[in-house]
Design a protein around this motif. Structure first.
Motif, PDB file in Angstrom:
ATOM      1  N   HIS A  87       0.825  -1.209   0.000  1.00 35.08           N
ATOM      2  CA  HIS A  87       0.000   0.000   0.000  1.00 35.08           C
ATOM      3  C   HIS A  87       0.864   1.266   0.000  1.00 35.08           C
ATOM      4  CE1 HIS A  87      -3.503   2.451   1.938  1.00 35.08           C
ATOM      5  NE2 HIS A  87      -3.233   2.821   0.718  1.00 35.08           N
ATOM      6  N   ASP A  89       0.285   4.457   0.423  1.00 39.50           N
ATOM      7  CA  ASP A  89       0.152   5.409   1.547  1.00 39.50           C
ATOM      8  C   ASP A  89       0.898   4.914   2.782  1.00 39.50           C
ATOM      9  OD1 ASP A  89      -1.444   7.387   0.271  1.00 39.50           O
ATOM     10  OD2 ASP A  89      -3.187   6.088   0.476  1.00 39.50           O
ATOM     11  N   THR A 135       4.623  -4.356 -10.402  1.00 45.68           N
ATOM     12  CA  THR A 135       3.640  -3.287 -10.582  1.00 45.68           C
ATOM     13  C   THR A 135       4.038  -2.306 -11.677  1.00 45.68           C
ATOM     14  OG1 THR A 135       2.674  -1.369  -9.462  1.00 45.68           O
ATOM     15  CG2 THR A 135       4.814  -2.047  -8.695  1.00 45.68           C
ATOM     16  N   ILE A 217     -11.460  11.901  -1.630  1.00 52.51           N
ATOM     17  CA  ILE A 217     -10.677  11.889  -2.875  1.00 52.51           C
ATOM     18  C   ILE A 217      -9.446  12.773  -2.685  1.00 52.51           C
ATOM     19  CG2 ILE A 217     -10.682  12.532  -5.316  1.00 52.51           C
ATOM     20  CD1 ILE A 217     -13.599  11.851  -5.465  1.00 52.51           C
ATOM     21  N   TYR A 218      -8.263  12.221  -2.978  1.00 52.01           N
ATOM     22  CA  TYR A 218      -7.025  12.981  -2.811  1.00 52.01           C
ATOM     23  C   TYR A 218      -6.909  14.049  -3.906  1.00 52.01           C
ATOM     24  CZ  TYR A 218      -5.230   9.012   0.051  1.00 52.01           C
ATOM     25  OH  TYR A 218      -5.038   8.030   0.990  1.00 52.01           O
ATOM     26  N   ASN A 260      -9.711   9.233 -10.835  1.00 57.56           N
ATOM     27  CA  ASN A 260     -10.253   8.799  -9.537  1.00 57.56           C
ATOM     28  C   ASN A 260     -11.656   9.359  -9.319  1.00 57.56           C
ATOM     29  OD1 ASN A 260      -7.881   7.444  -9.024  1.00 57.56           O
ATOM     30  ND2 ASN A 260      -6.956   9.146  -7.885  1.00 57.56           N
TER      31      ASN A 260
HETATM   32  O1  DAU Z   1      -0.630   0.633 -10.007  1.00 61.61           O
HETATM   33  C1  DAU Z   1      -0.522  -0.561  -9.302  1.00 61.61           C
HETATM   34  C2  DAU Z   1      -0.594  -0.270  -7.824  1.00 61.61           C
HETATM   35  O2  DAU Z   1      -1.953   0.026  -7.530  1.00 61.61           O
HETATM   36  C3  DAU Z   1      -0.117  -1.437  -6.961  1.00 61.61           C
HETATM   37  O3  DAU Z   1       1.244  -1.686  -7.221  1.00 61.61           O
HETATM   38  C4  DAU Z   1      -0.335  -1.155  -5.479  1.00 61.61           C
HETATM   39  O4  DAU Z   1       0.005  -2.305  -4.719  1.00 61.61           O
HETATM   40  C5  DAU Z   1      -1.798  -0.824  -5.284  1.00 61.61           C
HETATM   41  O5  DAU Z   1      -2.018  -0.474  -3.939  1.00 61.61           O
HETATM   42  C6  DAU Z   1      -2.226   0.324  -6.197  1.00 61.61           C
HETATM   43  O6  DAU Z   1      -1.580   1.571  -5.824  1.00 61.61           O
HETATM   44  P1  DAU Z   1      -2.363   2.969  -5.862  1.00 61.61           P
HETATM   45  O7  DAU Z   1      -1.667   3.920  -4.991  1.00 61.61           O
HETATM   46  O8  DAU Z   1      -2.640   3.386  -7.268  1.00 61.61           O
HETATM   47  O9  DAU Z   1      -3.751   2.457  -5.226  1.00 61.61           O
HETATM   48  P2  DAU Z   1      -4.750   3.099  -4.148  1.00 61.61           P
HETATM   49  O10 DAU Z   1      -5.952   2.243  -4.128  1.00 61.61           O
HETATM   50  O11 DAU Z   1      -4.060   3.386  -2.854  1.00 61.61           O
HETATM   51  O12 DAU Z   1      -5.104   4.488  -4.821  1.00 61.61           O
HETATM   52  C7  DAU Z   1      -5.687   4.562  -6.109  1.00 61.61           C
HETATM   53  C8  DAU Z   1      -5.842   6.031  -6.462  1.00 61.61           C
HETATM   54  O13 DAU Z   1      -6.841   6.603  -5.619  1.00 61.61           O
HETATM   55  C9  DAU Z   1      -4.582   6.842  -6.240  1.00 61.61           C
HETATM   56  O14 DAU Z   1      -4.485   7.832  -7.262  1.00 61.61           O
HETATM   57  C10 DAU Z   1      -4.799   7.510  -4.887  1.00 61.61           C
HETATM   58  C11 DAU Z   1      -6.314   7.692  -4.841  1.00 61.61           C
HETATM   59  N1  DAU Z   1      -6.924   7.617  -3.488  1.00 61.61           N
HETATM   60  C12 DAU Z   1      -6.618   6.560  -2.695  1.00 61.61           C
HETATM   61  C13 DAU Z   1      -7.175   6.450  -1.439  1.00 61.61           C
HETATM   62  C14 DAU Z   1      -6.832   5.279  -0.544  1.00 61.61           C
HETATM   63  C15 DAU Z   1      -7.833   8.578  -3.077  1.00 61.61           C
HETATM   64  O15 DAU Z   1      -8.122   9.531  -3.834  1.00 61.61           O
HETATM   65  N2  DAU Z   1      -8.388   8.484  -1.840  1.00 61.61           N
HETATM   66  C16 DAU Z   1      -8.090   7.455  -0.991  1.00 61.61           C
HETATM   67  O16 DAU Z   1      -8.611   7.433   0.144  1.00 61.61           O
END
Ligand code: DAU
Ligand code: NAD
Length: 362
Positions: A87, A89, A135, A217-218, A260
């Motif tokens: 993860h 974050d 990844t 949303i970030y 996102n």
């Molecule tokens: O791209 C592959 C990768 O995808 C993998 O290698 C990682 O193991 C996997 O966790 C994932 O990484 P991301 O950072 O892209 O995934 P995440 O689900 O944490 O976030 C997806 C997008 O959403 C990213 O642009 C950040 C955004 N986000 C995430 C969270 C948790 C938000 O806007 N709000 C949130 O609360």
């Protein structure tokens, strides 16, 4: 008796989907070697856990003796290496575990695999494969007009997570070139689907919306990810085992680039349809924009031509069908969600969101 395949990290999101799908497609034996960190959950595997072809070994890839012992005992024909801290974050808040498991753990696993491979009979060596699951984040970030990542895109990792995965890929590559270990690297884009721990974006938004909590949303929500349904990823990995060439890299992606913001809106629309009487509908009113992730990569996109052309892979789900299945799965599994969101999860929600200006209770 067939030699088994040896899966590290099989109790995590992709690993457990891989194991469940494996036993739908095959009755060939499989050993799951997992440390059971916060991300590992054996409940995911309850439906297959009594099968005679399945074995679970509770172990850490950083424990060389335990890996050696498991390889000696089970004599696998292939290793699928999923185990990682995954993860982004969490890697920003506390990077050390990422270096430990993703770099040192992969190194020790490679050393164990090298020793194991060296003592195999020639016929077994021909068959043996080490599949390293990596990844698209190792390639860095794209601008809107850049071509998608291909297997020859230079590495440019931006987060501690991505850097640790890039380091592990380089080690795997070195073991192919130096020791002739028949390893294959796959780099895939963002997976989504059943059993994903709700700290990742899609399950977090689904579970929060169902509970009437804010949807954080970030930044401005325009960052783009290329979504891959986990079952399509697992099918690609089985194909890579069958037909992939040692020393090669294969990119795996769903050709589903979405911002996102549009993903969260699509989840809200689906929940409005599937839970029309919810007190929280319309769910989009729960959306809030919060402080951005430091160093947040702008856009990922995978060019999966090589996998499609050379190995004949095709994604079966498009984003709309995959997201609908995923939302439905979370609606049908409230007990699973309840179980994984207690305890340590609450602490993580505080650690990650309280500084983002989000009213984002766990
Ligand atoms: O791209 C592959 C990768 O995808 C993998 O290698 C990682 O193991 C996997 O966790 C994932 O990484 P991301 O950072 O892209 O995934 P995440 O689900 O944490 O976030 C997806 C997008 O959403 C990213 O642009 C950040 C955004 N986000 C995430 C969270 C948790 C938000 O806007 N709000 C949130 O609360
Ligand atoms: P996850 O965090 O859900 O699961 C990781 C699993 O590895 C857990 O079961 C955990 O207990 C286990 N594990 C962690 N450290 C271990 C150790 N030291 N020894 C043994 N087991 C250990 O991860 P995931 O999302 O299923 O990702 C699996 C793999 O795929 C990772 O290597 C990740 O980098 C890669 N990947 C994931 C995505 C994605 O979108 N989820 C995309 C691209 C690549």
């Amino acid at each position: 008796m067939h030699h088994p395949i040896f899966v590290t990290g099989g109790a995590g999101f992709i690993g457990s989907n891989f194991i469940l799908d494996w036993f739908v497609a095959s009755s060939s034996p499989l050993v799951n070697f997992d440390k059971l960190t916060y991300a590992g959950n054996l409940h995911n595997l309850e439906s297959i856990s009594k099968r005679p072809e399945y074995r679970f070994v509770h172990g850490d890839i950083c424990d060389r003796a335990a890996v050696d012992q498991a390889l000696r005992e089970h004599r696998p024909r292939a290793i699928f290496h999923f185990a990682a801290e995954s993860h982004v974050d969490r890697s920003i808040v506390s990077p050390e575990a990422f270096l430990e498991t993703n770099i040192r753990g992969t190194f020790l696993l490679l050393e164990a695999a090298r020793a194991y491979y060296a003592q195999l009979a020639e016929s077994e060596r021909q068959q043996f494969r080490f599949l390293h699951i990596s990844t698209d984040e190792v390639y860095g970030s794209l601008n809107a007009s850049d071509p998608a990542f291909s297997e020859t895109t230079p590495y440019a990792p931006n987060s501690p997570y991505a850097a640790s995965k890039a380091a592990s890929d380089h080690l795997v590559r070195a073991y192919v070139h130096t020791y002739g270990l028949p390893a294959i690297i796959t780099n895939c884009s963002n997976n989504y689907g059943p059993y994903q721990f709700p700290e990742k974006m899609i399950p977090l938004m689904i579970t929060h919306a169902l509970a009437g909590k804010s949807l954080p949303i970030y930044g401005d929500g325009s960052n783009v990810r290329d979504w891959l349904y986990v079952g399509d990823h697992c099918a690609a990995l089985r194909l890579v085992l069958e037909r992939g060439l040692p020393g090669e890299t294969y990119n795996i992606g769903g050709r589903n680039e979405r911002s996102n913001r549009s993903v969260v809106e699509a989840i809200c629309t689906l929940l409005d349809e599937l839970r029309p009487n919810s007190a929280h509908a319309p769910h989009a009113k729960l959306i809030s924009y919060v402080k951005d992730r430091p160093g947040h990569d702008r856009r990922y996109a995978i060019n999966a031509d090589k996998l499609e052309r050379k190995l004949g892979w095709r994604a079966r789900e498009n984003f709309e069908s995959g997201l609908r299945k995923t939302v439905q799965w979370y609606l049908e599994h409230p007990a699973w969600v309840e179980d994984v969101t207690s305890g340590a999860y609450q602490q993580w929600m505080q650690d990650n969101y309280q500084t983002r200006g989000a009213a984002c209770e766990a």
